[in-house]
Design an enzyme around this catalytic site. Structure first.
Site, PDB file in Angstrom:
ATOM      1  N   SER A 167     154.907   2.452 -48.995  1.00 53.42           N
ATOM      2  CA  SER A 167     153.839   2.848 -48.072  1.00 53.42           C
ATOM      3  C   SER A 167     152.621   3.363 -48.830  1.00 53.42           C
ATOM      4  O   SER A 167     151.481   3.027 -48.484  1.00 53.42           O
ATOM      5  CB  SER A 167     154.362   3.935 -47.121  1.00 53.42           C
ATOM      6  N   GLN A 176     148.196  12.027 -46.401  1.00 52.14           N
ATOM      7  CA  GLN A 176     148.333  13.480 -46.259  1.00 52.14           C
ATOM      8  C   GLN A 176     148.423  14.132 -47.636  1.00 52.14           C
ATOM      9  O   GLN A 176     149.325  13.829 -48.418  1.00 52.14           O
ATOM     10  CB  GLN A 176     149.587  13.823 -45.446  1.00 52.14           C
ATOM     11  N   GLY A 201     155.481  18.818 -50.293  1.00 49.28           N
ATOM     12  CA  GLY A 201     155.110  17.436 -50.567  1.00 49.28           C
ATOM     13  C   GLY A 201     155.752  16.833 -51.797  1.00 49.28           C
ATOM     14  O   GLY A 201     155.233  15.876 -52.364  1.00 49.28           O
ATOM     15  N   GLU A 202     156.929  17.360 -52.216  1.00 45.19           N
ATOM     16  CA  GLU A 202     157.556  16.835 -53.431  1.00 45.19           C
ATOM     17  C   GLU A 202     157.960  15.369 -53.273  1.00 45.19           C
ATOM     18  O   GLU A 202     157.888  14.591 -54.229  1.00 45.19           O
ATOM     19  CB  GLU A 202     158.779  17.679 -53.823  1.00 45.19           C
ATOM     20  N   ARG A 203     158.369  14.958 -52.061  1.00 48.40           N
ATOM     21  CA  ARG A 203     158.719  13.555 -51.849  1.00 48.40           C
ATOM     22  C   ARG A 203     157.529  12.652 -52.128  1.00 48.40           C
ATOM     23  O   ARG A 203     157.652  11.603 -52.766  1.00 48.40           O
ATOM     24  CB  ARG A 203     159.197  13.335 -50.409  1.00 48.40           C
ATOM     25  N   ARG A 204     156.360  13.045 -51.641  1.00 47.45           N
ATOM     26  CA  ARG A 204     155.159  12.237 -51.874  1.00 47.45           C
ATOM     27  C   ARG A 204     154.819  12.183 -53.361  1.00 47.45           C
ATOM     28  O   ARG A 204     154.411  11.152 -53.889  1.00 47.45           O
ATOM     29  CB  ARG A 204     153.979  12.804 -51.068  1.00 47.45           C
ATOM     30  N   GLU A 238     158.913  24.488 -44.108  1.00 46.48           N
ATOM     31  CA  GLU A 238     158.459  23.107 -43.976  1.00 46.48           C
ATOM     32  C   GLU A 238     159.647  22.166 -43.920  1.00 46.48           C
ATOM     33  O   GLU A 238     159.688  21.228 -43.113  1.00 46.48           O
ATOM     34  CB  GLU A 238     157.545  22.751 -45.158  1.00 46.48           C
TER      35      GLU A 238
END
Length: 294
Positions: free
Chosen positions: A66, A74, A90-93, A124
């Site tokens: 993606s 974001q 936001g560690e996954r991103r 979160e």
């Protein structure tokens, strides 16, 4: 009010635990109030105290795809540290950005104390329901110890029932290898709670593998536990010689290391170590661990 949505799974008492959370939430999601900065990926690093420890590789690949197609819409939330920018949310991103070699990452820089860093990351994850049940239990335990809370007050703050909080925390009493199986998703939280009815660590672990391999449902697990407890009560008391405490300690260390049953027996100067495995995959895992020590 129009344009506002209520976060699921959090009680209105949360602000009593974490001061100014509402302000933090609004600011961290409002582009108008915070300047987005493009920061080199190498300067961003994860928070070692992040409550979430497991990241699904397949989901990360989907997210990376993606990002490659649409970019990072974001921004991630970070805190300025001496060695760079530590991820708050936001560690996954960030991990997905690494997968595709993204040079710069859109970030919003916030200032938090060390305690607030953990709290914001925890909330979160709870809101997004990304934590495993064991990670959730560890997070609950942290909050109870940090804020001197009981099950009821923590449940009210998080929008959970007292019994849900208590039952989640009970999973931390499982034998470590079994607890790891729940954390990895090999067993459900309900199956893990049923296994708490088995007090013997080795038997609990043996049943855990039988449950996983046999794909037993919760009712079947509860019946299995009842039958095993019935067998144990019917067994005559053993009069065998107790093992040396040092041998038992070594067995325990080896069980934790290999995440399986390990038994040591000796006679005079000789003895043997037995490492159990439950299927071919389990054997391959143990062999890889043994090869890694060579």
């Amino acid at each position: 009010m129009a344009g506002q949505t209520k976060k699921r799974g959090l009680g209105k008492g949360l602000e009593a635990l974490i001061p100014h959370w509402q302000d933090v939430e609004q600011e961290s999601t409002s582009v108008e109030k915070d300047q987005i900065r493009m920061i080199l990926r190498e300067a961003v690093f994860p928070n070692e105290n992040q409550p979430r420890k497991v990241f699904d590789p397949e989901a990360l690949q989907d997210l990376a795809h993606s990002l490659r197609q649409h970019g990072m819409i974001q921004p991630i939330l970070v805190a300025k540290k001496q060695k760079g920018y530590m991820i708050i949310v936001g560690e996954r991103r960030w991990r997905a950005a690494q997968e595709i070699g993204m040079e710069k990452i859109p970030c919003i820089v916030k200032e938090y104390s060390e305690r607030e860093l953990y709290e914001v990351a925890l909330i979160e994850n709870l809101q997004r329901e990304n934590l495993s049940v064991i990670e959730e239990a560890n997070a609950y335990q942290y909050l109870m110890e940090e804020y001197k809370l009981n099950h009821t007050s923590l449940g009210e703050a998080l929008g959970k029932s007292r019994s849900y909080v208590a039952n989640t925390l009970r999973l931390l009493q499982l034998h470590p290898p079994v607890r790891q199986m729940v954390k990895d998703g090999q067993l459900s939280g309900s199956q893990g709670r049923a296994l708490l009815g088995i007090s013997d660590p080795e038997l609990q672990e043996e049943l855990a593998h039988r449950i996983k391999d046999g794909k037993l449902n919760v009712r079947q697990v509860e019946e299995l536990v009842r039958q095993e407890n019935k067998k144990q009560k019917a067994k005559p008391k053993s009069k065998t010689k107790q093992k040396d405490p040092e041998v038992l300690a070594v067995e325990s260390r080896l069980r934790d290391y290999f995440s399986t049953k390990v038994s040591i027996s000796n006679s005079g100067k000789k003895g043997k170590i037995e490492i159990e495995y439950y299927n071919q995959e389990d054997l391959n895992r143990i062999l890889e661990m043994l090869n890694a020590t060579e």
